[in-house]
Design an enzyme around this catalytic site. Structure first.
Site, mmCIF file in Angstrom:
data_model
loop_
_atom_site.group_PDB
_atom_site.id
_atom_site.type_symbol
_atom_site.label_atom_id
_atom_site.label_comp_id
_atom_site.label_asym_id
_atom_site.label_seq_id
_atom_site.Cartn_x
_atom_site.Cartn_y
_atom_site.Cartn_z
ATOM 1 N N ILE A 177 1.327 -0.922 0.277
ATOM 2 C CA ILE A 177 -0.146 -0.329 -0.393
ATOM 3 C C ILE A 177 0.926 1.412 -0.044
ATOM 4 O O ILE A 177 0.149 2.461 -0.562
ATOM 5 C CB ILE A 177 -1.015 -0.114 1.431
ATOM 6 C CG1 ILE A 177 -2.175 -1.250 0.639
ATOM 7 C CG2 ILE A 177 -2.035 1.462 1.356
ATOM 8 C CD1 ILE A 177 -2.662 -1.674 2.677
ATOM 9 N N CYS A 188 1.722 1.272 7.726
ATOM 10 C CA CYS A 188 2.716 -0.060 8.153
ATOM 11 C C CYS A 188 1.686 -0.733 9.918
ATOM 12 O O CYS A 188 0.421 -0.431 9.321
ATOM 13 C CB CYS A 188 3.287 0.437 9.065
ATOM 14 S SG CYS A 188 2.690 2.108 10.740
ATOM 15 N N PRO A 189 1.680 -2.066 9.729
ATOM 16 C CA PRO A 189 1.291 -2.713 10.665
ATOM 17 C C PRO A 189 1.651 -1.868 11.978
ATOM 18 O O PRO A 189 2.284 -1.144 12.441
ATOM 19 C CB PRO A 189 1.650 -3.567 10.378
ATOM 20 C CG PRO A 189 2.456 -3.906 10.227
ATOM 21 C CD PRO A 189 3.111 -2.403 9.079
ATOM 22 N N ARG A 233 -3.688 1.874 10.666
ATOM 23 C CA ARG A 233 -3.945 1.651 12.318
ATOM 24 C C ARG A 233 -4.655 1.993 12.391
ATOM 25 O O ARG A 233 -3.218 3.385 13.520
ATOM 26 C CB ARG A 233 -3.629 0.911 12.720
ATOM 27 C CG ARG A 233 -3.179 -0.896 12.045
ATOM 28 C CD ARG A 233 -4.581 -1.422 12.091
ATOM 29 N NE ARG A 233 -4.008 -2.664 11.437
ATOM 30 C CZ ARG A 233 -4.845 -3.276 9.932
ATOM 31 N NH1 ARG A 233 -5.812 -2.044 9.724
ATOM 32 N NH2 ARG A 233 -5.318 -4.549 9.973
ATOM 33 N N ASP A 247 -9.099 7.460 8.070
ATOM 34 C CA ASP A 247 -10.257 5.934 8.077
ATOM 35 C C ASP A 247 -9.748 5.384 8.763
ATOM 36 O O ASP A 247 -10.873 3.774 9.266
ATOM 37 C CB ASP A 247 -9.826 5.588 6.817
ATOM 38 C CG ASP A 247 -11.306 4.481 5.997
ATOM 39 O OD1 ASP A 247 -12.501 5.147 6.282
ATOM 40 O OD2 ASP A 247 -10.769 3.375 5.545
ATOM 41 N N GLU A 285 -12.787 1.351 17.525
ATOM 42 C CA GLU A 285 -14.219 1.709 16.712
ATOM 43 C C GLU A 285 -15.428 1.480 16.935
ATOM 44 O O GLU A 285 -14.764 0.148 17.779
ATOM 45 C CB GLU A 285 -13.727 1.192 15.141
ATOM 46 C CG GLU A 285 -11.983 1.628 14.981
ATOM 47 C CD GLU A 285 -11.570 1.359 13.121
ATOM 48 O OE1 GLU A 285 -11.649 0.137 13.365
ATOM 49 O OE2 GLU A 285 -11.161 1.147 13.191
ATOM 50 N N HIS A 335 -13.990 3.685 8.658
ATOM 51 C CA HIS A 335 -12.939 2.204 8.078
ATOM 52 C C HIS A 335 -13.420 1.662 7.130
ATOM 53 O O HIS A 335 -13.742 0.859 7.169
ATOM 54 C CB HIS A 335 -12.961 1.958 9.613
ATOM 55 C CG HIS A 335 -11.356 0.690 9.000
ATOM 56 N ND1 HIS A 335 -10.895 0.127 10.500
ATOM 57 C CD2 HIS A 335 -11.045 0.419 8.003
ATOM 58 C CE1 HIS A 335 -10.147 -0.435 10.313
ATOM 59 N NE2 HIS A 335 -9.654 -0.226 8.789
#
Length: 320
Positions: free
Chosen positions: A159, A209-210, A238, A262, A267, A286
């Site tokens: 991404i 990134c994660p 994230r 997003d 959440e 999201h």
């Protein structure tokens, strides 16, 4: 063999369905959504489980001794204790790459909503307004051209790379901060820098990134103090990467010009979140990954992950 789908809502928009999974495992029970306290009772004696955001940890695994395979209907595995799954002999398969183009596209949708406000102008014009005769209630932001601006990318997976390509197509200079600079990146036409340089030079900083122990809270008050004044921050990765209170402070002080997000730490985003009330925060719920094309890839790869595991090999196993 018995399977349980804990969050079927992920893939039931319109034409998508679970027929591929159910053809492989006819004894499949499906739930639209599942709260944490319902996870273990619903898995019960099942061998297989498919989920999206439900947490699987030591507590759940201890109550589900028959479980052998978890298919996460997503790329990120933040909600799974992978080491606990490994100890219990439970293979975990994810779905990499399905949303690369959709998330990169949403990243620029947020940026363009900040830079040119097409949707806000559309509402104003349909209400009878024109050019300079538009009331403040529409929340118009100053028009901004991206040419020759510096676009920073934190994280250079699929991404991040696709987002960098789009930025270059807009005529932006691209800086990248990534854990490992690979030889094949030399042809990408981007400049690799450390995180402090990324913060100091980026007009726009986009996170890709994660969420790991090293990246959680990456964008905090200290990082924002090092950022180029008036920077635009984008987060389609994230929520845990960002200290949202620190971002709200920076938006109010002007250290950050805008925040486009997003993904959020909690959440749905709580109603009392300060971000909801700030005009320079552009928020979406999201949904970057939910284009029809991305969801079809998600379904296809999820089904293939299950089929290959049943055949004795298994694709995209993330916990060894």
């Amino acid at each position: 063999m018995k399977a349980v789908i804990l969050e079927s809502y992920v893939m039931e928009p319109g034409d998508l369905d679970w027929s591929g999974v159910k053809a492989l495992v006819p004894d499949t029970v499906s739930y639209v959504r599942t709260d944490y306290e319902e996870i273990a009772p619903r898995i019960g004696d099942a061998d297989l489980v498919l989920l999206n955001k439900c947490r699987i940890d030591e507590n759940i695994l201890a109550q589900c001794p028959n479980l052998k395979w978890v298919g996460i209907i997503a790329t990120g595995t933040d909600n799974l204790d992978l080491e606990a799954c490994r100890r219990h002999g439970v293979a975990v398969a994810n779905v990499p790459g399905y949303s690369t183009y959709s998330v990169a596209q949403m990243t620029f949708s947020l940026l363009l909503a900040i830079c040119q406000c097409a949707e806000r102008y559309n509402r104003a014009m349909k209400a009878g307004h024109w050019q300079l005769d538009i009331p403040a209630e529409y929340g118009l932001l100053p028009q901004m051209e991206l040419l020759d601006k510096t676009f920073g990318v934190y994280g250079y997976g699929s991404i991040g790379q696709q987002t960098a390509r789009i930025a270059k197509a807009f005529g932006m200079r691209v800086l990248v901060c990534t854990r490992t600079v690979r030889p094949e990146y030399a042809e990408d036409g981007v400049e690799f820098v450390d995180v402090d340089t990324l913060l100091a030079r980026s007009d726009v900083l986009s996170l890709h990134c994660p969420a790991t122990p090293a990246t959680r809270g990456l964008i905090n008050a200290g990082a924002l103090a090092k950022a180029k004044p008036g920077m635009i921050l984008l987060n389609t990765a994230r929520g845990a990467l960002v200290d949202e209170e620190a971002v709200a402070d920076a938006l109010q002080s002007g250290q950050l010009a805008y925040y486009g997000a997003d993904a959020f730490g909690t959440e749905p985003l709580p109603q009392d979140s300060r971000l909801r009330s700030l005009p320079n925060a552009i928020l979406t719920p999201h949904i970057a990954w939910t284009t029809k094309e991305a969801l079809q890839r998600l379904m296809d790869i999820t089904t293939r992950n299950l089929r290959t595991w049943l055949e004795g090999s298994g694709e995209h196993i993330v916990n060894g």
